[in-house]
Design an enzyme around this catalytic site. Structure first.
Site, PDB file in Angstrom:
ATOM      1  N   SER A   1       0.856  -1.200   0.000  1.00 34.56           N
ATOM      2  CA  SER A   1       0.000   0.000   0.000  1.00 34.56           C
ATOM      3  C   SER A   1       0.883   1.238   0.000  1.00 34.56           C
ATOM      4  CB  SER A   1      -0.867   0.013   1.272  1.00 34.56           C
ATOM      5  OG  SER A   1      -1.474   1.271   1.432  1.00 34.56           O
TER       6      SER A   1
ATOM      7  N   TYR B   1      -0.594  -0.755  10.561  1.00 29.76           N
ATOM      8  CA  TYR B   1      -0.854  -1.040   9.142  1.00 29.76           C
ATOM      9  C   TYR B   1       0.337  -0.577   8.297  1.00 29.76           C
ATOM     10  CZ  TYR B   1      -3.357  -1.110   4.654  1.00 29.76           C
ATOM     11  OH  TYR B   1      -3.750  -1.358   3.354  1.00 29.76           O
TER      12      TYR B   1
HETATM   13  N1  LIG Z   1      -8.836  -0.753  -0.273  1.00 31.31           N
HETATM   14  C1  LIG Z   1      -7.810   0.060  -0.298  1.00 31.31           C
HETATM   15  O1  LIG Z   1      -7.979   1.301  -0.394  1.00 31.31           O
HETATM   16  C2  LIG Z   1      -6.413  -0.470  -0.238  1.00 31.31           C
HETATM   17  C3  LIG Z   1      -5.364   0.435  -0.457  1.00 31.31           C
HETATM   18  C4  LIG Z   1      -4.063  -0.026  -0.419  1.00 31.31           C
HETATM   19  C5  LIG Z   1      -3.811  -1.363  -0.177  1.00 31.31           C
HETATM   20  N2  LIG Z   1      -4.843  -2.218   0.038  1.00 31.31           N
HETATM   21  C6  LIG Z   1      -4.526  -3.619   0.280  1.00 31.31           C
HETATM   22  O2  LIG Z   1      -5.212  -4.401  -0.671  1.00 31.31           O
HETATM   23  C7  LIG Z   1      -5.490  -5.686  -0.115  1.00 31.31           C
HETATM   24  C8  LIG Z   1      -6.963  -5.991  -0.275  1.00 31.31           C
HETATM   25  O3  LIG Z   1      -7.676  -4.990   0.406  1.00 31.31           O
HETATM   26  P1  LIG Z   1      -9.248  -4.793   0.265  1.00 31.31           P
HETATM   27  O4  LIG Z   1      -9.483  -3.347   0.417  1.00 31.31           O
HETATM   28  O5  LIG Z   1      -9.735  -5.516  -0.916  1.00 31.31           O
HETATM   29  O6  LIG Z   1      -9.710  -5.491   1.620  1.00 31.31           O
HETATM   30  P2  LIG Z   1     -11.061  -6.321   1.975  1.00 31.31           P
HETATM   31  O7  LIG Z   1     -12.169  -5.834   1.125  1.00 31.31           O
HETATM   32  O8  LIG Z   1     -11.180  -6.269   3.435  1.00 31.31           O
HETATM   33  O9  LIG Z   1     -10.690  -7.815   1.512  1.00 31.31           O
HETATM   34  C9  LIG Z   1      -9.636  -8.479   2.153  1.00 31.31           C
HETATM   35  C10 LIG Z   1      -9.611  -9.924   1.711  1.00 31.31           C
HETATM   36  O10 LIG Z   1      -8.523 -10.569   2.410  1.00 31.31           O
HETATM   37  C11 LIG Z   1      -9.026 -11.715   3.071  1.00 31.31           C
HETATM   38  N3  LIG Z   1      -8.266 -12.000   4.291  1.00 31.31           N
HETATM   39  C12 LIG Z   1      -8.147 -11.208   5.387  1.00 31.31           C
HETATM   40  N4  LIG Z   1      -7.442 -11.844   6.327  1.00 31.31           N
HETATM   41  C13 LIG Z   1      -7.112 -13.070   5.829  1.00 31.31           C
HETATM   42  C14 LIG Z   1      -6.420 -14.184   6.330  1.00 31.31           C
HETATM   43  N5  LIG Z   1      -5.887 -14.190   7.561  1.00 31.31           N
HETATM   44  N6  LIG Z   1      -6.270 -15.271   5.544  1.00 31.31           N
HETATM   45  C15 LIG Z   1      -6.790 -15.274   4.298  1.00 31.31           C
HETATM   46  N7  LIG Z   1      -7.469 -14.266   3.763  1.00 31.31           N
HETATM   47  C16 LIG Z   1      -7.642 -13.172   4.528  1.00 31.31           C
HETATM   48  C17 LIG Z   1     -10.482 -11.383   3.375  1.00 31.31           C
HETATM   49  O11 LIG Z   1     -11.297 -12.540   3.551  1.00 31.31           O
HETATM   50  P3  LIG Z   1     -11.596 -13.199   4.997  1.00 31.31           P
HETATM   51  O12 LIG Z   1     -11.749 -12.088   5.970  1.00 31.31           O
HETATM   52  O13 LIG Z   1     -12.820 -13.986   4.723  1.00 31.31           O
HETATM   53  O14 LIG Z   1     -10.418 -14.062   5.276  1.00 31.31           O
HETATM   54  C18 LIG Z   1     -10.873 -10.672   2.073  1.00 31.31           C
HETATM   55  O15 LIG Z   1     -11.212 -11.631   1.091  1.00 31.31           O
HETATM   56  C19 LIG Z   1      -5.024  -5.629   1.340  1.00 31.31           C
HETATM   57  O16 LIG Z   1      -3.731  -6.183   1.441  1.00 31.31           O
HETATM   58  C20 LIG Z   1      -4.977  -4.139   1.625  1.00 31.31           C
HETATM   59  O17 LIG Z   1      -4.082  -3.826   2.654  1.00 31.31           O
HETATM   60  C21 LIG Z   1      -6.142  -1.807   0.013  1.00 31.31           C
END
Ligand SMILES: NC(=O)c1ccc[n+]([C@@H]2O[C@H](COP(=O)([O-])OP(=O)(O)OC[C@H]3O[C@@H](n4cnc5c(N)ncnc54)[C@H](OP(=O)(O)O)[C@@H]3O)[C@@H](O)[C@H]2O)c1
Length: 277
Positions: free
Chosen positions: A160, A173
């Site tokens: 990120s 984070y």
């Molecule tokens: N959204 C943003 O603005 C943003 C910006 C920069 C970076 N990111 C990064 O992008 C990635 C995805 O983010 P997102 O926004 O799509 O988040 P999200 O909507 O919360 O989705 C996260 C996914 O990761 C899975 N997950 C969480 N903990 C896990 C575990 N221990 N084992 C296996 N799976 C797990 C969740 O499923 P379960 O909970 O069912 O396991 C879910 O499918 C993350 O690494 C986040 O830090 C996001």
């Protein structure tokens, strides 16, 4: 979106149940890739599987908690016994838990690092072992197997822009994401000449369940399908780092170069930092 000619037959996407990971899985599946989609919540993966049932590719549900190294290794052992090794791995699973200095908790810190940093490392160990061990038959057709540095596998790690510099309420984070950036830079150097490719994905704000809980205005907020398109396009490029939205991230890159006195003043003004303490 027009169909894409993708070089991968199969891909493993962690965190594929919702948000960015689900969109990446959708895009890959719709373009003919067999996607092994992982998350802890099986129902979300199964819903996605149903939705993608008519695609040229397919989604295979692989329930997995990436914090559990033994479970990750067990999954790879199962794949080994079935002759499966995904060509592409997108290590996207992650979580966020914002807290201020006043709420600082070692336990909450550990919980986030266990997913974002250690969980990613748990996935990297078995995949690197297998990719680096991939051997090609010599062109002579003799049974001697030799190591030929052609493309052995493709890894992408989702970090990120929060890993660039410290941000308010993101100590745990940001620390995990900064560590992932450094980890990928190191691996990129170590993997030169091996045929194993690693790329780093640093998104800005993307509308997902993870950011839905943010109570502040998110600049340049991007929709998750657009984020997935940028990710897949980036994976097809030669770039090490995949970033979006570009203009927002370029400002943050500039912020990285600023001395602390300027950086703290600017970020404080932009975010109202200090009011949360
Ligand atoms: N959204 C943003 O603005 C943003 C910006 C920069 C970076 N990111 C990064 O992008 C990635 C995805 O983010 P997102 O926004 O799509 O988040 P999200 O909507 O919360 O989705 C996260 C996914 O990761 C899975 N997950 C969480 N903990 C896990 C575990 N221990 N084992 C296996 N799976 C797990 C969740 O499923 P379960 O909970 O069912 O396991 C879910 O499918 C993350 O690494 C986040 O830090 C996001």
């Amino acid at each position: 979106m027009n169909s894409m000619d993708l070089p991968w037959k199969s891909a493993w996407v962690t965190g594929a149940g919702r948000g960015i990971g689900a969109e990446v899985a959708r895009l890959l599946c719709r373009n003919g890739v067999t996607v092994y989609g992982s998350a802890r919540t099986t129902e979300q993966l199964e819903l996605l599987q149903q939705e993608l049932a008519e695609c040229s590719g397919k989604l295979i549900v692989v329930p997995l908690d990436i914090r559990d190294l033994a479970a990750v290794q067990e999954q790879f052992n199962m794949w080994d016994s079935e002759g499966i090794l995904p060509d592409l791995v997108v290590l996207n699973a992650g979580s966020h838990d914002p807290f201020s200095a006043a709420e600082f908790s070692a336990q909450r810190c550990k919980a986030l690092l266990d997913i974002n940093l250690q969980g990613t490392a748990n996935c990297l160990e078995p995949i690197l072992y297998r990719y680096l061990g991939r051997v090609s038959e010599q062109a002579t057709g003799e049974s001697d197997r030799v190591f030929i540095p052609e493309l052995k596998g493709h890894i992408a790690v989702v970090s990120s822009v929060a890993g660039y510099r410290g941000l308010p309420t993101a100590a745990a984070y940001g620390a995990g994401k900064a560590a992932l950036i450094n980890l990928c830079e190191s691996l990129y150097l170590d993997l030169q000449g091996t045929g194993v490719r690693i790329q780093l994905i640093n998104p800005g704000f993307v509308r997902t369940p993870l950011t839905d809980k943010n109570e502040f205005p998110m600049p340049a907020l991007m929709e998750p399908d657009e984020a997935a398109r940028r990710i897949v396009q980036g994976l097809l490029s030669k770039r090490f780092e995949i970033v979006f939205p570009r203009r927002f991230v370029y400002w943050l890159k500039l912020f990285r170069l600023l001395p602390y006195s300027w950086y703290f003043k600017l970020i404080g003004r932009a975010t109202g930092a200090g009011k949360n303490v």
